[in-house]
Design a protein around this motif. Structure first.
Motif, mmCIF file in Angstrom:
data_model
loop_
_atom_site.group_PDB
_atom_site.id
_atom_site.type_symbol
_atom_site.label_atom_id
_atom_site.label_comp_id
_atom_site.label_asym_id
_atom_site.label_seq_id
_atom_site.Cartn_x
_atom_site.Cartn_y
_atom_site.Cartn_z
ATOM 1 N N LEU A 7 -1.085 -72.788 0.041
ATOM 2 C CA LEU A 7 -0.216 -73.940 0.240
ATOM 3 C C LEU A 7 -0.260 -74.804 -1.020
ATOM 4 O O LEU A 7 -1.335 -75.198 -1.458
ATOM 5 C CB LEU A 7 -0.694 -74.736 1.450
ATOM 6 N N LEU A 8 0.899 -75.068 -1.592
ATOM 7 C CA LEU A 8 0.993 -75.872 -2.802
ATOM 8 C C LEU A 8 1.888 -77.072 -2.516
ATOM 9 O O LEU A 8 3.036 -76.909 -2.112
ATOM 10 C CB LEU A 8 1.577 -75.029 -3.942
ATOM 11 N N LEU A 9 1.352 -78.275 -2.685
ATOM 12 C CA LEU A 9 2.128 -79.505 -2.569
ATOM 13 C C LEU A 9 2.417 -79.969 -3.986
ATOM 14 O O LEU A 9 1.522 -79.955 -4.843
ATOM 15 C CB LEU A 9 1.359 -80.577 -1.815
ATOM 16 N N THR A 47 5.143 -63.294 1.668
ATOM 17 C CA THR A 47 6.259 -64.194 1.994
ATOM 18 C C THR A 47 6.168 -65.470 1.181
ATOM 19 O O THR A 47 5.088 -65.864 0.728
ATOM 20 C CB THR A 47 6.304 -64.581 3.484
ATOM 21 N N PHE A 48 7.312 -66.122 1.037
ATOM 22 C CA PHE A 48 7.416 -67.390 0.327
ATOM 23 C C PHE A 48 8.342 -68.301 1.120
ATOM 24 O O PHE A 48 9.440 -67.901 1.495
ATOM 25 C CB PHE A 48 8.001 -67.153 -1.076
ATOM 26 N N HIS A 49 7.890 -69.514 1.394
ATOM 27 C CA HIS A 49 8.709 -70.532 2.053
ATOM 28 C C HIS A 49 8.509 -71.834 1.304
ATOM 29 O O HIS A 49 7.437 -72.085 0.750
ATOM 30 C CB HIS A 49 8.280 -70.726 3.517
ATOM 31 N N TRP A 50 9.540 -72.643 1.304
ATOM 32 C CA TRP A 50 9.407 -73.942 0.648
ATOM 33 C C TRP A 50 10.297 -74.949 1.357
ATOM 34 O O TRP A 50 11.193 -74.592 2.119
ATOM 35 C CB TRP A 50 9.767 -73.859 -0.835
ATOM 36 N N GLY A 51 10.032 -76.219 1.102
ATOM 37 C CA GLY A 51 10.863 -77.280 1.645
ATOM 38 C C GLY A 51 10.529 -78.605 0.986
ATOM 39 O O GLY A 51 9.554 -78.711 0.234
ATOM 40 N N LYS A 52 11.362 -79.587 1.279
ATOM 41 C CA LYS A 52 11.153 -80.951 0.783
ATOM 42 C C LYS A 52 10.548 -81.801 1.890
ATOM 43 O O LYS A 52 10.802 -81.573 3.071
ATOM 44 C CB LYS A 52 12.480 -81.583 0.358
ATOM 45 N N HIS A 85 7.563 -81.794 -2.487
ATOM 46 C CA HIS A 85 7.881 -80.413 -2.134
ATOM 47 C C HIS A 85 6.624 -79.707 -1.622
ATOM 48 O O HIS A 85 5.519 -79.989 -2.078
ATOM 49 C CB HIS A 85 8.397 -79.644 -3.358
ATOM 50 N N VAL A 86 6.845 -78.752 -0.716
ATOM 51 C CA VAL A 86 5.760 -77.905 -0.238
ATOM 52 C C VAL A 86 6.178 -76.444 -0.423
ATOM 53 O O VAL A 86 7.337 -76.085 -0.181
ATOM 54 C CB VAL A 86 5.400 -78.207 1.238
ATOM 55 N N PHE A 87 5.240 -75.640 -0.894
ATOM 56 C CA PHE A 87 5.455 -74.214 -1.110
ATOM 57 C C PHE A 87 4.347 -73.466 -0.379
ATOM 58 O O PHE A 87 3.169 -73.745 -0.579
ATOM 59 C CB PHE A 87 5.414 -73.874 -2.603
ATOM 60 N N GLU A 88 4.733 -72.522 0.484
ATOM 61 C CA GLU A 88 3.768 -71.757 1.258
ATOM 62 C C GLU A 88 3.975 -70.275 0.975
ATOM 63 O O GLU A 88 5.079 -69.753 1.137
ATOM 64 C CB GLU A 88 3.957 -72.021 2.751
ATOM 65 N N THR A 89 2.900 -69.626 0.527
ATOM 66 C CA THR A 89 2.944 -68.190 0.305
ATOM 67 C C THR A 89 1.936 -67.525 1.233
ATOM 68 O O THR A 89 0.903 -68.098 1.558
ATOM 69 C CB THR A 89 2.650 -67.832 -1.166
ATOM 70 N N THR A 90 2.256 -66.317 1.658
ATOM 71 C CA THR A 90 1.455 -65.597 2.638
ATOM 72 C C THR A 90 0.927 -64.305 2.026
ATOM 73 O O THR A 90 1.658 -63.604 1.320
ATOM 74 C CB THR A 90 2.306 -65.262 3.875
ATOM 75 N N PHE A 91 -0.325 -64.014 2.343
ATOM 76 C CA PHE A 91 -1.010 -62.822 1.860
ATOM 77 C C PHE A 91 -1.698 -62.141 3.031
ATOM 78 O O PHE A 91 -2.024 -62.783 4.019
ATOM 79 C CB PHE A 91 -2.060 -63.210 0.802
ATOM 80 N N TYR A 136 -6.061 -71.073 2.751
ATOM 81 C CA TYR A 136 -6.715 -71.096 4.054
ATOM 82 C C TYR A 136 -6.408 -69.843 4.860
ATOM 83 O O TYR A 136 -5.460 -69.117 4.565
ATOM 84 C CB TYR A 136 -6.331 -72.344 4.845
ATOM 85 N N LYS A 137 -7.235 -69.612 5.845
ATOM 86 C CA LYS A 137 -7.045 -68.519 6.801
ATOM 87 C C LYS A 137 -6.565 -69.154 8.108
ATOM 88 O O LYS A 137 -7.293 -69.932 8.706
ATOM 89 C CB LYS A 137 -8.355 -67.777 6.999
#
Length: 107
Positions: free
Chosen positions: A11-13, A44-49, A62-68, A102-103
């Motif tokens: 998670l990247l803010l 996966t990659f998701h983002w939003g304001k 902005h928030v960016f969420e990547t999944t592994f 995080y898990k």
């Protein structure tokens, strides 16, 4: 078909620098999204304001969420040449950044 369990998120803010144009921000977001097809461990990659009404965002916009599929996948992503090259462009465009890996768990 069994669904693969998600075991790690990145998670990247971010707050972009004030002098960056909306078009420049859009290009950076497209570059970030393109990493899904370049980095095998990135699923996966998701983002939003920020749309919070609580005003607790501390300036992050902005928030960016990547999944592994694994925590090790995050390490592979961070070391991948495509990510390193993108980070060299993305990070200087930011005024503020906060990253949490995080898990996910369920209650």
């Amino acid at each position: 078909m069994a669904e693969t369990a998600v075991v790690a998120k990145h998670l990247l803010l971010a707050k972009f620098k004030e002098d960056l144009s909306p078009a420049a921000i859009d290009e950076l977001i497209k570059g970030y999204a393109s990493l899904v097809s370049l980095v095998p461990s990135l699923k996966t990659f998701h983002w939003g304001k920020d749309v919070s009404v609580e005003n607790l965002h501390q300036g992050f916009t902005h928030v960016f969420e990547t999944t592994f599929e694994s925590v090790e996948g995050i390490s592979e992503y961070l070391a991948h040449p495509a990510h390193v090259e993108f980070a060299d462009i993305f990070l200087p465009a930011l005024e503020k950044i906060l990253i949490i890996d995080y898990k996910p768990t369920t209650a």
